[in-house]
Every structure is written in structure tokens, then in C-alpha cells.
Design a protein around this motif. Sequence first.
Motif, PDB file in Angstrom:
ATOM      1  N   THR A   1       0.861  -1.177   0.000  1.00  0.00           N
ATOM      2  CA  THR A   1       0.000   0.000   0.000  1.00  0.00           C
ATOM      3  C   THR A   1       0.892   1.219   0.000  1.00  0.00           C
ATOM      4  OG1 THR A   1      -1.788  -1.105   1.200  1.00  0.00           O
ATOM      5  CG2 THR A   1      -1.739   1.300   1.285  1.00  0.00           C
ATOM      6  N   GLY A   2       0.707   2.107  -0.962  1.00  0.00           N
ATOM      7  CA  GLY A   2       1.614   3.240  -1.040  1.00  0.00           C
ATOM      8  C   GLY A   2       1.010   4.486  -1.637  1.00  0.00           C
ATOM      9  N   GLN A   3       1.496   5.594  -1.133  1.00  0.00           N
ATOM     10  CA  GLN A   3       1.286   6.910  -1.717  1.00  0.00           C
ATOM     11  C   GLN A   3       2.568   7.696  -1.451  1.00  0.00           C
ATOM     12  OE1 GLN A   3      -2.296   9.221  -0.793  1.00  0.00           O
ATOM     13  NE2 GLN A   3      -1.059  11.051  -0.792  1.00  0.00           N
ATOM     14  N   ASP A   4       3.384   7.956  -2.447  1.00  0.00           N
ATOM     15  CA  ASP A   4       3.099   7.867  -3.870  1.00  0.00           C
ATOM     16  C   ASP A   4       3.556   6.507  -4.448  1.00  0.00           C
ATOM     17  OD1 ASP A   4       1.849  10.384  -4.502  1.00  0.00           O
ATOM     18  OD2 ASP A   4       3.734  11.343  -4.025  1.00  0.00           O
ATOM     19  N   GLY A   5       4.664   6.529  -5.243  1.00  0.00           N
ATOM     20  CA  GLY A   5       5.005   5.382  -6.053  1.00  0.00           C
ATOM     21  C   GLY A   5       5.691   4.261  -5.298  1.00  0.00           C
ATOM     22  N   PHE A   6       5.513   3.016  -5.800  1.00  0.00           N
ATOM     23  CA  PHE A   6       6.156   1.866  -5.155  1.00  0.00           C
ATOM     24  C   PHE A   6       6.339   0.733  -6.154  1.00  0.00           C
ATOM     25  CE2 PHE A   6       1.575   1.560  -4.478  1.00  0.00           C
ATOM     26  CZ  PHE A   6       1.284   0.275  -4.904  1.00  0.00           C
ATOM     27  N   ARG A   7       7.331  -0.111  -5.836  1.00  0.00           N
ATOM     28  CA  ARG A   7       7.576  -1.359  -6.567  1.00  0.00           C
ATOM     29  C   ARG A   7       7.972  -2.415  -5.549  1.00  0.00           C
ATOM     30  NH1 ARG A   7      10.345   2.067 -11.177  1.00  0.00           N
ATOM     31  NH2 ARG A   7      12.119   2.224  -9.755  1.00  0.00           N
ATOM     32  N   LEU A   8       7.470  -3.638  -5.725  1.00  0.00           N
ATOM     33  CA  LEU A   8       7.752  -4.727  -4.796  1.00  0.00           C
ATOM     34  C   LEU A   8       8.197  -5.956  -5.570  1.00  0.00           C
ATOM     35  CD1 LEU A   8       7.595  -6.258  -2.054  1.00  0.00           C
ATOM     36  CD2 LEU A   8       5.143  -6.595  -2.511  1.00  0.00           C
ATOM     37  N   TRP A   9       9.345  -6.503  -5.156  1.00  0.00           N
ATOM     38  CA  TRP A   9       9.863  -7.739  -5.742  1.00  0.00           C
ATOM     39  C   TRP A   9       9.925  -8.826  -4.669  1.00  0.00           C
ATOM     40  CZ3 TRP A   9      11.834  -2.950  -6.901  1.00  0.00           C
ATOM     41  CH2 TRP A   9      11.978  -2.603  -8.254  1.00  0.00           C
ATOM     42  N   ILE A  10       9.549 -10.047  -5.031  1.00  0.00           N
ATOM     43  CA  ILE A  10       9.758 -11.227  -4.202  1.00  0.00           C
ATOM     44  C   ILE A  10      10.586 -12.210  -5.028  1.00  0.00           C
ATOM     45  CG2 ILE A  10       8.689 -13.149  -2.958  1.00  0.00           C
ATOM     46  CD1 ILE A  10       8.049 -10.518  -1.660  1.00  0.00           C
ATOM     47  N   ASP A  11      11.756 -12.572  -4.501  1.00  0.00           N
ATOM     48  CA  ASP A  11      12.683 -13.441  -5.247  1.00  0.00           C
ATOM     49  C   ASP A  11      12.904 -12.918  -6.661  1.00  0.00           C
ATOM     50  OD1 ASP A  11      13.384 -15.142  -3.245  1.00  0.00           O
ATOM     51  OD2 ASP A  11      12.137 -16.820  -3.900  1.00  0.00           O
ATOM     52  N   ASP A  12      13.150 -11.613  -6.754  1.00  0.00           N
ATOM     53  CA  ASP A  12      13.456 -10.917  -8.009  1.00  0.00           C
ATOM     54  C   ASP A  12      12.289 -10.894  -8.997  1.00  0.00           C
ATOM     55  OD1 ASP A  12      16.111 -10.324  -7.223  1.00  0.00           O
ATOM     56  OD2 ASP A  12      16.732 -12.352  -7.787  1.00  0.00           O
ATOM     57  N   GLN A  13      11.109 -11.309  -8.552  1.00  0.00           N
ATOM     58  CA  GLN A  13       9.913 -11.226  -9.392  1.00  0.00           C
ATOM     59  C   GLN A  13       9.119  -9.984  -8.998  1.00  0.00           C
ATOM     60  OE1 GLN A  13       7.132 -14.437  -8.919  1.00  0.00           O
ATOM     61  NE2 GLN A  13       5.649 -13.587 -10.360  1.00  0.00           N
ATOM     62  N   LEU A  14       8.884  -9.088  -9.960  1.00  0.00           N
ATOM     63  CA  LEU A  14       8.104  -7.883  -9.695  1.00  0.00           C
ATOM     64  C   LEU A  14       6.639  -8.278  -9.538  1.00  0.00           C
ATOM     65  CD1 LEU A  14       8.081  -4.756  -9.519  1.00  0.00           C
ATOM     66  CD2 LEU A  14       7.639  -4.738 -11.991  1.00  0.00           C
ATOM     67  N   ILE A  15       6.083  -8.062  -8.351  1.00  0.00           N
ATOM     68  CA  ILE A  15       4.701  -8.490  -8.111  1.00  0.00           C
ATOM     69  C   ILE A  15       3.745  -7.321  -7.911  1.00  0.00           C
ATOM     70  CG2 ILE A  15       5.507 -10.659  -7.107  1.00  0.00           C
ATOM     71  CD1 ILE A  15       4.523  -9.552  -4.397  1.00  0.00           C
ATOM     72  N   ALA A  16       4.270  -6.108  -7.692  1.00  0.00           N
ATOM     73  CA  ALA A  16       3.393  -4.945  -7.528  1.00  0.00           C
ATOM     74  C   ALA A  16       4.151  -3.700  -7.957  1.00  0.00           C
ATOM     75  CB  ALA A  16       2.927  -4.810  -6.081  1.00  0.00           C
ATOM     76  N   GLU A  17       3.522  -2.886  -8.809  1.00  0.00           N
ATOM     77  CA  GLU A  17       4.171  -1.658  -9.265  1.00  0.00           C
ATOM     78  C   GLU A  17       3.127  -0.588  -9.526  1.00  0.00           C
ATOM     79  OE1 GLU A  17       7.517  -0.123 -12.469  1.00  0.00           O
ATOM     80  OE2 GLU A  17       6.250  -1.842 -12.990  1.00  0.00           O
ATOM     81  N   GLU A  18       3.308   0.564  -8.902  1.00  0.00           N
ATOM     82  CA  GLU A  18       2.491   1.755  -9.148  1.00  0.00           C
ATOM     83  C   GLU A  18       3.431   2.951  -9.016  1.00  0.00           C
ATOM     84  OE1 GLU A  18      -0.259   3.954 -10.391  1.00  0.00           O
ATOM     85  OE2 GLU A  18      -1.025   1.965  -9.905  1.00  0.00           O
ATOM     86  N   TRP A  19       4.287   3.133 -10.009  1.00  0.00           N
ATOM     87  CA  TRP A  19       5.355   4.136  -9.933  1.00  0.00           C
ATOM     88  C   TRP A  19       4.828   5.473 -10.447  1.00  0.00           C
ATOM     89  CZ3 TRP A  19       9.235   3.451  -6.894  1.00  0.00           C
ATOM     90  CH2 TRP A  19      10.368   4.271  -6.967  1.00  0.00           C
ATOM     91  N   THR A  20       3.822   6.004  -9.720  1.00  0.00           N
ATOM     92  CA  THR A  20       3.174   7.251 -10.109  1.00  0.00           C
ATOM     93  C   THR A  20       2.923   8.098  -8.871  1.00  0.00           C
ATOM     94  OG1 THR A  20       0.928   6.370  -9.851  1.00  0.00           O
ATOM     95  CG2 THR A  20       1.977   6.109 -12.018  1.00  0.00           C
ATOM     96  N   ILE A  21       2.636   9.370  -9.105  1.00  0.00           N
ATOM     97  CA  ILE A  21       2.145  10.248  -8.042  1.00  0.00           C
ATOM     98  C   ILE A  21       0.632  10.091  -8.006  1.00  0.00           C
ATOM     99  CG2 ILE A  21       1.916  12.638  -7.275  1.00  0.00           C
ATOM    100  CD1 ILE A  21       4.518  13.232  -8.806  1.00  0.00           C
ATOM    101  N   HIS A  22       0.082   9.680  -6.875  1.00  0.00           N
ATOM    102  CA  HIS A  22      -1.355   9.436  -6.816  1.00  0.00           C
ATOM    103  C   HIS A  22      -1.875   9.663  -5.402  1.00  0.00           C
ATOM    104  CE1 HIS A  22       0.675   5.552  -6.022  1.00  0.00           C
ATOM    105  NE2 HIS A  22      -0.248   5.424  -5.088  1.00  0.00           N
ATOM    106  N   HIS A  23      -3.175   9.922  -5.322  1.00  0.00           N
ATOM    107  CA  HIS A  23      -3.874  10.123  -4.053  1.00  0.00           C
ATOM    108  C   HIS A  23      -5.310   9.657  -4.239  1.00  0.00           C
ATOM    109  CE1 HIS A  23      -5.005  12.022  -0.243  1.00  0.00           C
ATOM    110  NE2 HIS A  23      -6.089  12.456  -0.864  1.00  0.00           N
ATOM    111  N   PRO A  24      -5.866   8.857  -3.318  1.00  0.00           N
ATOM    112  CA  PRO A  24      -5.239   8.353  -2.100  1.00  0.00           C
ATOM    113  C   PRO A  24      -4.311   7.187  -2.386  1.00  0.00           C
ATOM    114  CG  PRO A  24      -7.442   7.479  -2.289  1.00  0.00           C
ATOM    115  CD  PRO A  24      -7.265   8.424  -3.443  1.00  0.00           C
ATOM    116  N   ALA A  25      -3.850   6.538  -1.313  1.00  0.00           N
ATOM    117  CA  ALA A  25      -2.934   5.413  -1.459  1.00  0.00           C
ATOM    118  C   ALA A  25      -3.593   4.266  -2.214  1.00  0.00           C
ATOM    119  CB  ALA A  25      -2.470   4.936  -0.085  1.00  0.00           C
ATOM    120  N   ASP A  26      -2.799   3.584  -3.027  1.00  0.00           N
ATOM    121  CA  ASP A  26      -3.242   2.378  -3.721  1.00  0.00           C
ATOM    122  C   ASP A  26      -2.686   1.151  -3.011  1.00  0.00           C
ATOM    123  OD1 ASP A  26      -4.757   3.475  -5.713  1.00  0.00           O
ATOM    124  OD2 ASP A  26      -3.161   3.464  -7.215  1.00  0.00           O
TER     125      ASP A  26
END
Length: 518
Positions: A167-192
Motif C-alpha cells: 500500500t503506497g502513496q506515492d510510487g512503489f515497486r515490490l519484488w519477491i525473489d526478483d519477481q516484480l509483483i506490484a508496481e504503481e510508480w506514479t504520483i497518486h492520491h489516495p494510497a493504492d
Amino acid sequence: EAHRQLALQTARESLVLLKNQNNFLPLTKKYSTIAVIGPDADNLDALVGNYNGTPSRPVTILEGIRRRFSQSKVIYAEGTGLTGPVMHAIPSESLFTDDSRKEHGLKGEYFPNVELKDAPVLTRTDSTVNFAWGDQGISPQLLKNYSVRWTGVLVPPETGDYLIGFTGQDGFRLWIDDQLIAEEWTIHHPADTLTKLMHLEQGHRYKIKIEYFETIRSAEARLVWSMPGQDGKDAVDAAHQADLVIMVLGLSPRIEGEEMNVHTEGFAGGDRTSLDLPAPQEKLLERVHAIGKPTILVLTSGSAVAVNWADAKLPAIVEAWYPGEEGGTAVAEALAGDFSPSGRLPVTFYKSVLQLPAFEDYSMRHRTYRYFDGDALYPFGYGLSYTTFAYRNLQVDKENVPADGSVTISVDVANTGRMAGDEVAQIYLTHSGIPAAPLRSLQGFQRVHLNPGEQKRISFMLRDRDLSVVDQDGKHRILPGKIDIWIGGGQPLAISGRPAPAGARAQFTIGSEASLPD
């Protein structure tokens, strides 16, 4: 303190009592154990809505109930998320800074820019990633326009299917074992919140990396998961222990708003494709109700929610909207009977989207209360009270009104019940015999406070624009003919077996025609 009192008054006056079968409310009976259940019960988002400031001491609905019903044991269970499983911050016990598993938490590197470049100005071990920095920043060097990289190892406590994400505001990226599983690399409101279902093995070491940036507002960063077997059991257990259940369900600015990344049943971006309560919440409500305990529904939303099942099954429903920093106080006071609810619906609560015309249909037929001739769940202007009112001695100061004149309508409003309360008197006009005229149109309202047995006289003055209709060319015109008047506590409609609100009728005639300037 004056601001808090204003917030409390606003919340009190905006609450709408939608159902109160056999005067179930207020809660005059003492309950030894009260279960408060639902994703909006202890949720700041459900207080403030969109385009809001940041309250310094917000009172959630759960906190308000605990304070007001301090003689009862109040237990809480979230039960479900807004549109899916409950997501919790991944605890420190499942996180390690590296593969050696000597230190719990994740290594955090903090950069004074949004590109994660150059050397970090702060490096530390964060026991969890569960931050709501808001507008305060992290340190003098990290007030805005900063970024963070967290790295480490995730070790699940049991084998199973996990919904894992960020869950993030603003941008975020999450990797598990080098696999990208979540990405919202933007400025946004509210949190996604973005998630992925993953099968994880107990004790296995999974490499984890998170990148995050924040610009200038409402910073939030949370590494979250839903563990296997979380299916509302906490809510069911709480309901079994309780004498009374208060379900706090509905919407949130995280799922209704503008251009949002919400794509689940009933939602498309920030838009809604259904008026129903989100499916996981509806399922939880029905499951808890089946236990057989008295159950109240408190709704939070910024728009109409079609709670057809709840209206048929529950004894009491309150619409709280997004009630502000003192919303929890106001809701608890209303349930306890410290004041009589007096809010009225500013929109129609339809039974289904099927009652709405197609989006591409630009005619006014069936649109808004003025042209809707169907059976609404709760109509525009609707709202119940703990007391009763009567309207008497309605008078119109002239029977024939010239096109360039005005008319004053007066009526006595009396509190005929046993409790002090506010009545919101509404005046509706109907233009008889004029094609394409609204079924009725609200031309004014007044809030009047009355003690038991008290009566006050109120008046409405209607001028040329109030008496006009809009023709096919969009022009305001005053047309000759009879105008029917209704002054009452809502529209003159009986719904779902409930009587029409108290009110009084009259009529006057317009004798000439005129066109009004734009």
C-alpha cells in the motif's frame, strides 16, 4: 476546541437514520458485550473522505462506541477488507535484514530525492514497513521529495496461499525473489494497494526488495499480506460473544473517487458499476446476521449504497457518510440516544443500477428525484427521527400569483413525540398539467429545533425563479396553471411499507406567463 465542536455538530446533523424498526434505536437497554465489526469501524479514511485536511485527533466509529458505551465490553473484528480479504502489515517476526536471519526487520536506505540516487542520508533497520508519515516527513532532510529502498528476507510462518502486496502513496515497486509483483510508480492520491496471490512455504527464505518515493503529501508505505485461512472467522467469533453487533460497512475514498486503480467487482477505476455493498462485505453481513444476535448497520460512504438485504433483515440502519474527525463521537451518541438523528438524504438511494437510465441517455426521464417515478430504496430528502412531528395550519398568502410576483407559505411545525429533536421541513412544488415539468422540485428547507410539545411557525417565500420551469430550450419560464405545494419532513412518498413523512398540502394558481432572463 471550537473547531472540534463545529466538526461534531456537523457530523450530528448529517447522520441519516434510514431504518428503525419497532424503535430499536436508541439503545436504551444495557448490553454487556458489544461487537463492532467491519473494515470501516476503525478506519481514518472512512472519516475524512476526499479533498480533506488531516485531523489532529480523529475519533473513529470504534473509538466513539468504546467511549460512549464504556460500561459495556466492546470487542472489535475487522472481518473483511473493503473489497477483499483483510490485509495486515507483515510483522517483524517474518522479516529479516539478510539471509543470516540474525536481525528482524528490513534494511531501509533513505534518499533525499525521488530517484533513489546518490548516497542515502539515512540507513536503518525498520522492524516492519508500516508507515503513515503523512505530511510530517521522516526527518529534516526527508520532508518531501524523498525515496526509500528496503531489502531483506521474508520467512512465512506457515505454508499456504498468501495475498501479498504493498500500500503506497506515492510510487512503489515490490519484488519477491526478483519477481516484480506490484508496481504503481506514479504520483497518486489516495494510497493504492496492489497485491498478488502467491503460494509460500513455511520457513522458506524469500528475497524481498521494495522501492518507494514520496513527493509532497500524505506519505504512506505499508508491506501487507493476507495469511491463509483468513475468512472472517474473527468477526464470527466476536458476534458469538456479543449481545449486540454493530456492523460498520460501506465504501471509502480508497475505492470511490477520481481516476483510481480499483478494478474489482462493482468498481471500474474510481467509478462504480454497481450500487450494492461490496460483495465481501455483503457476505460477511449475512454470515454474522445468521448467528442470531441483534445487528445494527452503520454505513460510511460518499454516495448511495443499495443495502436491500440489510433493509429487509436488520432492525436499524444509519448512514454516517464520511463524518469527519468527530464522526465516531456523533455515531455513538446517535446510537445511545443523546440526540435524535435529523439528517436527510441529498441523493436518491436506488435499489439497483437497473433503475437508472443508460449513461448515454441524455434525457431527464428517470433522472434524479425530480423525474424518477420508480420505487426507490430510500428517496431524496428521506430521513427518520426518534421523535414525531406534525404540520398544521398551512397558509398561502395569496391564491392567485402574478408571473412577476411572489408568494409566502407558512405552516406550524410541532414536536408530537417525547424527545427533543430537529425537523428538516422541506417545500416541494408540482406544476400540474405542464408537459416535461418535474414530478416535484425542492424549493427550500429549514431546520427547526423543537422540544417535546413545542410548536413553531415557519415561512417560505417563493419568487419568480422558484416558480418557473425550464423549457426544452433551457429557458426559465413561468407558465399559467395550478401549483401543488407540499411542506413536510421529506417527499410525500410512502416507501417499503413505511408511512409517508408528516406534512401538509396546499395549492395556488399562477395567472399569467413570463420568460425570465438567463
